[in-house]
Every structure is written in C-alpha cells, then in structure tokens.
Design an enzyme around this catalytic site. Structure first.
Site, short mmCIF file in Angstrom:
data_model
loop_
_atom_site.label_atom_id
_atom_site.label_comp_id
_atom_site.label_asym_id
_atom_site.label_seq_id
_atom_site.Cartn_x
_atom_site.Cartn_y
_atom_site.Cartn_z
CG ASN A 1 -3.21 -4.95 -11.29
OD1 ASN A 1 -2.63 -4.88 -12.37
ND2 ASN A 1 -3.45 -3.90 -10.53
CG ASP A 2 -7.24 -8.83 -8.17
OD1 ASP A 2 -6.42 -9.49 -7.49
OD2 ASP A 2 -7.76 -7.78 -7.77
CG HIS B 156 -1.74 -1.29 1.15
ND1 HIS B 156 -1.79 -2.18 2.18
CD2 HIS B 156 -2.43 -1.83 0.14
CE1 HIS B 156 -2.51 -3.21 1.81
NE2 HIS B 156 -2.90 -3.03 0.58
NE ARG C 245 -11.43 -0.96 -6.80
CZ ARG C 245 -10.22 -1.44 -7.01
NH1 ARG C 245 -9.98 -2.20 -8.07
NH2 ARG C 245 -9.24 -1.17 -6.19
CB CYS D 144 -8.52 0.24 -14.53
SG CYS D 144 -9.42 -0.98 -13.57
NE ARG E 178 -6.15 0.28 -7.16
CZ ARG E 178 -5.31 0.42 -8.20
NH1 ARG E 178 -4.80 1.60 -8.49
NH2 ARG E 178 -4.97 -0.63 -8.92
NE ARG F 256 -2.52 -7.51 -6.85
CZ ARG F 256 -3.50 -6.64 -7.08
NH1 ARG F 256 -4.72 -7.07 -7.40
NH2 ARG F 256 -3.30 -5.36 -7.01
CD GLU G 293 -11.13 -7.11 -9.51
OE1 GLU G 293 -9.93 -6.78 -9.55
OE2 GLU G 293 -11.94 -6.59 -8.72
C1 PEP Z 1 -6.86 -4.93 -10.74
O1 PEP Z 1 -7.12 -5.92 -10.06
O2 PEP Z 1 -6.33 -4.98 -11.87
C2 PEP Z 1 -7.18 -3.59 -10.25
C3 PEP Z 1 -7.13 -2.54 -11.03
O3 PEP Z 1 -7.52 -3.45 -8.96
P1 PEP Z 1 -6.54 -3.60 -7.70
O4 PEP Z 1 -5.13 -3.56 -8.21
O5 PEP Z 1 -6.89 -2.45 -6.83
O6 PEP Z 1 -6.93 -4.92 -7.14
MG MG Z 2 -8.40 -5.92 -8.35
#
Ligand code: PEP
Ligand code: MG
Length: 755
Positions: free
Chosen positions: A632-633, A367, A510, A680, A474, A643, A609
C-alpha cells in the site's frame, strides 16, 4: 394589497387545523391551497410535487384549471417552477411573463396572471416540490410574504415526507421523498447487505411546526442558544488544557458561527412568523443549505458542515433528544448510515445486527473501513447527501463490491439483490470448503496464506479461514479505537489475548504505525504539509523511545515462553532497524534482570514500504529475520500518488511493470539470503494480483480473512512455473506498457484460473 398583520400566524393556525382533520389527502391539499390563496390575497395558489423521475407534478391548485391537476408536469429547470426546484431558491416576479424562464402550460390557463411568487418545498436540504402564488395584476411581493410562503412550505414538506400524498401519485410516478432511489458510491468492503436504515447520530425530525404561543417559543429559542454557546465554550476550555491545534481552531470557528448576528436574527424572525423554535431552526438551516450547497467555493461548502452541526446541536437542545442511537431499538438487520464515523463508534454497535454501512465521506483506507473489514460488514463510502435522503426505518440495500446503494427498493430490485446475496453466501460456503486444503499450486508449489488483523475480534477468523498465521497485526488499531492512550497494561492484555487465541500459529506484531493518515483522536494533531512523508511510524518510535519501549516491553512479556515476531514499519535506512533492535535487546535484558520470562524464540523483521529499501536490500537481508512488503505504502511512494487522494489514487495500476520489477527485486534478494519475504498490502488479497505475485516468486501473502478463500481457489488452478516464464518475458519487454493486467487476465481466462 398586503396580507393583514398577524396574517401569517392566523394562516399557520388554520393550516394546522386542516392538517388534523380526518379527511383524505387530496381534500386536505385542496383546502390548504384555498386558505393560502385567501390569506395572501392571491388569485392562484398551486402545489407542485417532485416525483422520483425528476418531474414536478401539479398536485393541487386554487385558481388554475382543475383539470390540469395530476396532468401538468414539468422537468427540473423547465419554466419558473422548474427553475425554483433546481435552484432551491424563492423567486418573486411582478412581471412573470417577461422572465426568460417563463413557459406556460396552456391546459392550466395561467397566461392571464402577471405576478408570480414561488418557493421550494424543502426538507433536509432536498427539494420535494414547489409552492406558488400568482396574481392577475402586477404586484411586488415583499420579503415578509416570501417568508410566509416559505414557512407554509415547511408544513407541506412534512405532509409529503409523511407519505400521505403517495396515494395520489400516478402509477409509475412515485413521489421522490418516498420513492425508490438508486445511489452510487465507492465499494469499500465487499458484501451485499439488505436491511433497514439506522441513522448514526439521528437527525431531529421536527414534527411540531406551528407555535401555540410565539412569545414562549422565542424564549425557548434564546435559552437553547445560550446553552449551546455555553457548551461550545466548555469544549474550547477543555481544548485549551490539552494544547493548541486544529481541533481548537475548528471550535473557534464554531463559536464564531454561534455568535453570528445574521444567523441569530434570521432564527428570531422565523419564530416571529409563528413557527416553533425547532421549526425556525430547520427553516433557517434549509435556506442556508440551499445557498451553500450551490457554492463552488470549497471553503464555503465546508462551512455548511459547521452550520449543519450547529443547527443539529440547537435542535437536540430544544427537543432534549440525545445524539446517540438507542442500541435496543436497532433492528435485526440494520444498515448504518452516517455522514462520517470513527472506528470506535462502529465498534459500539452490536455486530450481530449490522448488515451494512454507508458513509457520506470516507474512502477505502479510512479507519472505519479497516474496522468494517475486520467485522465483515459490507460498506460503501462517498455517497453524497445520503443522510438527508433516507430516514431511520427506510428499506435499503448496500452492495459493497460495486458501490451501489438502493434506497427504498422496488420489489424486483430487492429480489435481484436477495439472489445476489444468496449466491455470495454459496460461494463463501465453497471457500469454507477449501479451508483444510493446502495452498499448493497445480505444479506443487506451496504459497502460505496468512491473515491481517488488528483487533481481538479478528482472532476467530484465523481458524475459520485456515490462515497459516497472523502475518500482520496492526497494533495501532487498539490505539485508534480507544478514547485515550492505552496504558502498558492494556497493551499487554491485548497482545496476550491474541497469542492465547491462536496458540499454535505465529503472530507477527507490527509496532505502532501512527502518523500520516493514522491519527489518534486524543493526540495533538501535527500541522504537517505532507503527513505521508512526515513524522510517522518508526520515526516517532525512535524519537519518543518511551513510547516504543513500553510497547516492546508489553510484547515481550505477552510472548514469554513462546515464539514472538516483531516487525517495524516505515524503515527507511538500515540503521533505524539497528536502533530498534538494540531497544528490543535492552528490554530483554531488563525483563530478565527483573525475573520476568521472555520469548523462547524471537524474530525481528521490517516492513518494506519505503522505496529507499530497494537499494539497501543487501544490508537489510543480512540483518533481519524476515521482510514483509507493505505494498500500500510502497505503491504510493514509488508512483508518487497519495493513497488517500481520490483524484490520483486510481491513476496508475499496481500491475505496472515498474511496480512489479520493484516487488520482484525484494523477493529475489530474499531468496539469495534465505530470508523469507511475504507481502501484506491489500494487493495480496486480490486473486489476479496474488497470481502475479506468485509468478514473481512470492511464497507467502498476508491478507484479510475473507480474501483467503478466493486466493486459494486461484492458486489451486495455477501452474506457477509456467506463468513465471511468461511474466519474465513480459517484464523484460521494453515496450512502455502501463500495466500487465490485460495479459494476466487473458492468461487466467485461457487456463481457467478463477480471478
Ligand atoms: C502497507 O503499507 O502496505 C501496509 C500493509 O500497511 P498499512 O496499510 O497499515 O500502512
Ligand atoms: Mg504501510
């Protein structure tokens, strides 16, 4: 023969006098070795100092041949002295020459000495050198003599760290503690920062080592231990009121250590040898660190952190220093160095003075990394031991692209990085010049570039970067950086401030995406076997409707009279979206009933995701107003790679055919249903990945503000129709390729596309 009782105290007093004399460093060092030798009834006493090239150099001796001083050197691990340096442990031998590690240096004339006692010169867990006494006759060195020598070594550590011995170093052979060092971590936030170290949670530097009055030092130590215990008990007491959990377990372990008899005995014994209470804490901690650092057992190594923290607490207790950095003393170009750091702590610093951040733990998706990225602070993570290698005020350079950290750099290194920073600034300037140029490819296709945000400080970047909108806000960041749960009024205030800050551009909020790796410090931590597959994001929102309802209400009120976009994270099954949408509708009715305004236009969408979405695209596209892909997820779930797990997170490539095919299917479905699909995740902000996404059919990407310039530069040079044909061909091949990256790189190079 033994040193006389009271000897250690006398020795320390004498050494303290020598330290205060106005004499040059070599004379001082020579006097020190003469005094140690005579006090310990040894024929030889020598000091070896570690150089930045890793060799140990003889800096002073009583008993060995004087000509060998500054001439004799050895590698770490070579001979008995090298062995002590590499193990950081004392070594006492009555027959040194029988030891397999023994290797003698003829120029010193040491072959006539039979017994050998050596201790490492330690500071903050680093070995700065080795202190040795030798005797001609066979002799067993008792434990108390080992301790006397260890205590004396602390004085030498201070002398080395003060930089005083640097003047004695040969050209090109700087002393390790004060010389240049090049460290390698993981590049987290791009950027080059040059400046001076500010230690977050500064260590107490023990300056007063020798006690004036041993009895009163013993009493100070006991009082500090009592206070420390009381403060830990109070913490546990407070923890009990907020419920059980891991936090409490950690504190209980802490309490156990604080009451450990062996630890307390070692502390008291160290004071009895004539040290001040704080020097005793440091000495005992040096020993523990050397022992635990070599342990291969991860549990034991973890305990080192606990012991370090206890020692820190005791030292702060004893010196009355606070754990917080005095903000006023921070230099103009500060590089923060921390063992670990939370996002709120970083926000406490004055952004305008920070040039970089280096953290011992903590990876790219921690974070504090998210906050550092928002603030545009170059950051490197995973640099082991940095907090013990540097001191506040040391010159340091951080390269957030490569993960390199240069400590106390030489002038030529500094000049090279200075040039790199200037080049980067020029490139940024060029990107700023692209701000008002539309993101349209060479063949006329518009690809909208949006910005990811999460804090109010991000809002100003919308204008600066020329982003089309905030494509992902976020909301959990406000919760993560707060000390306690933000109330509805605080949530409303933030959302309204954001909307007011970008009045003419949409913002996609979100809803809370907590759980998994996103932990709120003030919430009881769940003990989940697999948090990434656990109770997180919308799952929490649906199970704790009061929480989600309050957030939705705050959003709807903040967006009264204007366009509002709300997006739900981690939607796994279609009905979860239906339930969330029903909650929004109920809230709208509620607000209207109570005479509040509501948004003039409301768009509801989901994050794609979770892989299950890939096989529900038809149902989803018929329900939502928009989709944003959370790559990302999605990547972590599609490839089954955590991750956060450094061991596997780099194992597979985002440009692997299965990932690209999955991404394409979402985009194709969106086109069929005329539902806008953007992406995103982090990949959207990297030019080569963004190029692949454009060729897959993506017409909107959301990324951090600093990525918009580089991605736009790529788009302006791209013929997307041409690459789309190529991509279809590559993705249609069944040759088992693990990644299309080399093909895409080659394509970019041939077409002069900057990626
Ligand atoms: C993702 O999962 O790609 C995303 C944009 O959200 P976060 O990284 O906040 O999980
Ligand atoms: Mg995510």
């Amino acid at each position: 023969m033994r040193a006389a009782l009271g000897g250690p105290r006398l020795l320390l007093r004498r050494l303290r006098e020598i330290m205060a004399e106005p004499i040059n460093a070599q004379v001082r060092l020579d006097k020190i070795v003469i005094n140690i030798a005579s006090n310990m009834v040894a024929e030889v006493c020598s000091v070896y100092v570690q150089r930045s090239d890793g060799r140990l150099e003889l800096f002073a001796t009583e008993g060995l041949k004087r000509e060998a001083v500054h001439l004799t050197t050895m590698r770490a691990g070579e001979g008995l002295v090298g062995l002590i340096a590499s193990t950081a442990e004392p070594l006492a031998l009555s027959d040194a020459q029988a030891n397999p590690a023994f290797s003698f240096k003829p120029e010193t004339g040491e072959e006539i000495y039979q017994s050998f006692l050596g201790v490492p010169i330690l500071r903050g867990g680093n070995t700065l050198g080795v202190l040795v006494v030798q005797n001609r006759a066979r002799r067993v060195y008792p434990e108390e003599e080992v301790e006397v020598l260890e205590t004396t070594a602390m004085l030498l550590a201070e002398m080395i760290a003060s930089g005083e011995l640097q003047s004695l170093a040969q050209p090109g052979a700087a002393i390790a503690m004060t010389g240049a060092m090049s460290l390698k971590g993981i590049g987290i936030v791009e950027g080059v920062g040059l400046g001076y170290v500010v230690l977050h949670q500064p260590r107490v530097v023990v300056k007063k080592i020798v006690a004036e009055d041993t009895a009163s030092e013993a009493a100070r130590l006991d009082a500090a231990i009592e206070q420390m215990r009381a403060s830990i008990d109070a913490l546990i007491e407070r923890g009990t009121q907020t419920g059980p959990g891991e936090h409490r377990e950690i504190l209980e372990t802490f309490r156990m250590f604080a009451n450990d008899r062996g630890w307390l005995r070692r502390l008291r014994e160290a004071v009895a040898t004539g040290l001040t209470a704080e020097a005793a804490v440091e000495r005992v901690q040096n020993d523990a660190r050397a022992r635990l650092q070599r342990s291969t057992d991860p549990y034991m190594r973890e305990r080192l952190h606990d012991l370090d923290e206890l020692a820190d607490r005791l030292l702060h207790q004893l010196t009355g220093q606070t754990l917080i950095v005095d903000q006023a003393s921070i230099p103009e170009n500060a590089i923060l160095v921390a063992r670990s750091m939370g996002p709120a702590a970083l926000l406490d610093y004055d952004r305008s003075r920070l040039r970089g951040l280096v953290i011992e733990d903590g990876g790219a998706s921690s974070h504090v990394a998210i906050v550092a990225r928002s603030l545009g602070i170059a950051m490197v993570g995973d640099v082991s031991n940095i907090t013990t290698i540097v001191e506040t005020g040391d010159a340091i350079i951080v390269d957030g692209a490569t993960g390199d950290v240069q400590v106390r750099p030489q002038p030529d290194v500094e000049a090279a990085y200075g040039e790199k920073a200037r080049l980067r600034a020029r490139r940024q300037e060029r990107y700023r010049g692209l701000r008002d140029i539309p993101p349209v490819t060479k063949d006329g296709v518009q690809i909208d570039l949006h910005m990811n945000a999460g804090l109010l400080v991000d809002a100003r970047h919308v204008e600066e970067s020329g982003a089309a909108s905030i494509g992902l806000f976020r909301t959990e960041l406000q919760f993560m950086v707060a000390a306690q749960f933000p109330r509805a009024a605080q949530q409303f205030a933030l959302y309204k401030s954001i909307l007011d800050a970008v009045p003419d551009k949409p913002v996609t909020f979100r809803t809370l995406d907590i759980g998994g790796d996103k932990i709120l410090p003030y919430m009881t931590r769940l003990d989940e076997e697999n948090p990434a597959l656990g109770w997180r994001a919308l799952r929490i929102g649906l199970d704790r409707p009061a929480l989600l309802r309050a957030q939705l209400r705050a959003l709807l009120r903040a967006g009264a009279g204007r366009e509002l976009r709300i997006m739900f994270p981690m939607v796994t099954m279609t009905n979860e979206f239906d339930l969330a949408k029903a909650m929004v509708e109920r809230e709208i009715k509620h607000l209207l009933r109570h005479g509040h305004g509501v948004p003039s236009s409301l768009k509801l969408g989901i994050m794609a995701e979770v892989p299950s979405v890939l096989w529900q695209l038809d149902e989803i596209m018929q329900r939502v107003d928009f989709v944003s892909v959370g790559s990302n997820d999605l990547f972590q779930y599609v490839m089954a790679v955590d991750r956060e797990n450094k061991r596997v997170s780099g194992r597979y490539d985002l440009l692997a055919p299965p990932v690209l095919r999955a991404l394409k299917s979402i985009c194709v479905s969106g086109e069929a249903y005329k539902i806008p699909v953007t992406l995103c995740g982090e990949m959207g902000g990297r030019p080569i990945e963004a190029m692949a996404l454009a060729a897959l059919g993506y017409r909107g990407l959301s990324m951090s503000a600093s990525s918009i310039g580089p991605v736009k530069a790529m788009l302006l040079a791209l013929d997307v129709a041409d690459l789309t044909v190529k991509m279809d061909g590559w993705l249609g091949r069944l040759d088992g390729s693990t990644t299309l990256r080399p093909l895409l790189k080659d394509y970019a190079q041939r077409h002069e596309i900057p990626v």
